[in-house]
Each structure stands twice: as C-alpha cells, then as structure tokens.
Design a protein around this motif. Structure first.
Motif, PDB file in Angstrom:
ATOM      1  N   GLU A 111      13.505  33.108 -25.236  1.00 23.52           N
ATOM      2  CA  GLU A 111      12.462  34.122 -25.081  1.00 23.52           C
ATOM      3  C   GLU A 111      11.109  33.587 -25.562  1.00 23.52           C
ATOM      4  N   GLU A 112      10.043  34.063 -24.903  1.00 23.77           N
ATOM      5  CA  GLU A 112       8.690  33.706 -25.328  1.00 23.77           C
ATOM      6  C   GLU A 112       8.257  34.584 -26.510  1.00 23.77           C
ATOM      7  N   ASP A 118       9.015  26.126 -29.316  1.00 24.67           N
ATOM      8  CA  ASP A 118      10.068  25.132 -29.525  1.00 24.67           C
ATOM      9  C   ASP A 118       9.928  23.945 -28.575  1.00 24.67           C
ATOM     10  N   THR A 119       9.508  24.205 -27.335  1.00 23.06           N
ATOM     11  CA  THR A 119       9.294  23.119 -26.377  1.00 23.06           C
ATOM     12  C   THR A 119       8.204  22.183 -26.872  1.00 23.06           C
ATOM     13  N   LEU A 120       7.143  22.758 -27.429  1.00 25.82           N
ATOM     14  CA  LEU A 120       6.052  21.940 -27.954  1.00 25.82           C
ATOM     15  C   LEU A 120       6.479  21.179 -29.211  1.00 25.82           C
ATOM     16  N   PHE A 160       1.567  13.470 -30.575  1.00 27.88           N
ATOM     17  CA  PHE A 160       2.335  14.167 -31.613  1.00 27.88           C
ATOM     18  C   PHE A 160       1.490  15.265 -32.256  1.00 27.88           C
ATOM     19  N   ARG A 161       0.269  14.935 -32.613  1.00 29.21           N
ATOM     20  CA  ARG A 161      -0.611  15.930 -33.246  1.00 29.21           C
ATOM     21  C   ARG A 161      -0.979  17.049 -32.281  1.00 29.21           C
ATOM     22  N   ASP A 162      -1.254  16.698 -31.025  1.00 30.28           N
ATOM     23  CA  ASP A 162      -1.617  17.712 -30.026  1.00 30.28           C
ATOM     24  C   ASP A 162      -0.485  18.708 -29.818  1.00 30.28           C
ATOM     25  N   TYR A 163       0.729  18.215 -29.711  1.00 34.14           N
ATOM     26  CA  TYR A 163       1.878  19.099 -29.516  1.00 34.14           C
ATOM     27  C   TYR A 163       2.034  20.058 -30.700  1.00 34.14           C
ATOM     28  N   LEU A 164       1.918  19.551 -31.904  1.00 36.59           N
ATOM     29  CA  LEU A 164       2.064  20.412 -33.080  1.00 36.59           C
ATOM     30  C   LEU A 164       0.957  21.464 -33.150  1.00 36.59           C
ATOM     31  N   THR A 165      -0.266  21.066 -32.855  1.00 39.50           N
ATOM     32  CA  THR A 165      -1.387  22.004 -32.876  1.00 39.50           C
ATOM     33  C   THR A 165      -1.188  23.110 -31.854  1.00 39.50           C
ATOM     34  N   ALA A 170       0.378  28.831 -30.453  1.00 36.23           N
ATOM     35  CA  ALA A 170       1.131  29.660 -29.514  1.00 36.23           C
ATOM     36  C   ALA A 170       1.794  30.854 -30.176  1.00 36.23           C
ATOM     37  N   THR A 171       1.723  30.952 -31.506  1.00 42.34           N
ATOM     38  CA  THR A 171       2.387  32.048 -32.218  1.00 42.34           C
ATOM     39  C   THR A 171       1.605  32.394 -33.478  1.00 42.34           C
TER      40      THR A 171
END
Length: 207
Positions: A111-112, A118-120, A160-165, A170-171
């Motif tokens: 669910e979103e 989690d994908t990021l 790596f940093r972009d994905y975490l940011t 996103a939440t």
C-alpha cells in the motif's frame, strides 16, 4: 595501477551494516567475465527501476527529475561496461539473477505511501552496496577496470543519497525504522551463501 581519486565513502560505510566478505572478492577475481556480465545487468536493471518509478509516480516532479537523470547515468554506465566486454571478447549471455534484489524487494509494502518509500529505500541500499563493492574490488583489478570502477563511485554515492532523500519526502513518518529493518535483511543476503557468483550475490559456492 590507476591513481584515480577515491571519494569519501564514509557515509556509505556508516550506512551499511557490514562490508562485502572477502570470499566474494575472491570469487569475483576468479570469475572476471561473469562479474562484468552481471555488472552490465545491474546497470540495465537500475535504469529500468528508475524508469518504472517515472511511469508510476507522475505527480512527483522531484522524483521524475532525479530518476530521469539517474536512468541516463545508469544507461551510460551500461554502455561503458559492454564496451569493455566487447573489447575483451566477452560474450553477453543470459544469466540468472542473484537472490539479492528480490530478497530486498520482498520487503516492500503493497500500500502507498509505504510502497514508494520502501522501493526508494531498496534503491538506496542497492546503490550503496554497489558503491561499496566497486571500491572493495577496484584495488585488485587491472588498470583499465580499476580506473572504470573508481570512476563510478561518485555517481553511485549520489544515487544512494537521492534515493534516501526521496524516500523521506514521500512520507510524514520517520523512515529510519524501515531503513534499519531493510538493512538487516540486506546484511543477511550479503553474508549468506549463494549457489552462484553474481555482482550482488552473497558468499558463493556455499549454498
């Protein structure tokens, strides 16, 4: 050997819960052709993941911009890998994937916004591990491959940093508990055994 500068990877090492086992390094040096073949696959899959996110989340303009840039960079890396393979007379066969990425993605919520978060986080972990492995294997490689792998470190660390940011944006919740849980899964995948060597496999030959 190459004197290419090595960027500061302390953030990567602080993030991951373990380093790549020495047995993986030994397997990579024993199977250099497979390392390049599966490296090409990893770059192609990374670009595909970024494109999939762009198609799925059209209302997130920051994500769209960062994933567009990331996909272009990953495809450029793919082109560089296959150029090296061609130069060295290495075929590009179909090979099975390791359980690494699938093991991480099994943790993704359905669910979103949990699915996006989690994908990021998965993307961040995979990029961090790739960066750590490039740095670990590079000193053992010939001059051409060493220079190439060291050249990838800066972009992988940025991904790596972009994905975490993006995951945190996103939440409204703190993502750290999810990051920690998924890192623990990743540690088990890296330290566990695998039947075959792959770029993201665990310890090969012990399964």
């Amino acid at each position: 050997m190459s004197s290419a500068p090595v960027p500061d990877l302390s953030a990567i090492h602080d993030f991951l819960l373990c380093e790549t086992p020495g047995a993986w390094i030994e397997a990579a040096l024993a199977q250099p052709e497979m390392m390049l073949v599966d490296h090409a696959n990893c770059e192609k899959k990374a670009a595909g993941t970024a494109l999939n996110l762009m198609f799925r989340y059209l209302d997130n303009f920051e994500l769209l911009n960062k994933m567009s840039r990331l996909a272009r960079e990953e495809l450029r890396h793919f082109e560089q890998v296959i150029a090296i393979m061609k130069k060295r007379g290495i075929r590009y066969p179909h090979v099975t994937a390791s359980r690494y990425a699938a093991g991480l993605r099994d943790q993704v919520r359905r669910e979103e916004p949990g699915r996006l978060v989690d994908t990021l986080i998965c993307g961040a972990i995979i990029e961090a591990r790739s960066c750590e492995r490039f740095a670990r294997i590079a000193p053992h490689l010939d001059e051409e491959l060493q220079a190439f792998y060291l050249s990838l470190l800066k972009s992988e660390a940025r991904h790596f940093r972009d994905y975490l940011t993006l995951a945190q944006k996103a939440t409204s919740e703190d993502i750290q508990p999810r990051v920690q849980a998924m890192l623990e899964v990743e540690r088990d995948l890296v330290q566990g055994s695998d039947e075959e060597f792959r770029f993201h496999s665990g310890v090969p030959g012990l399964a």
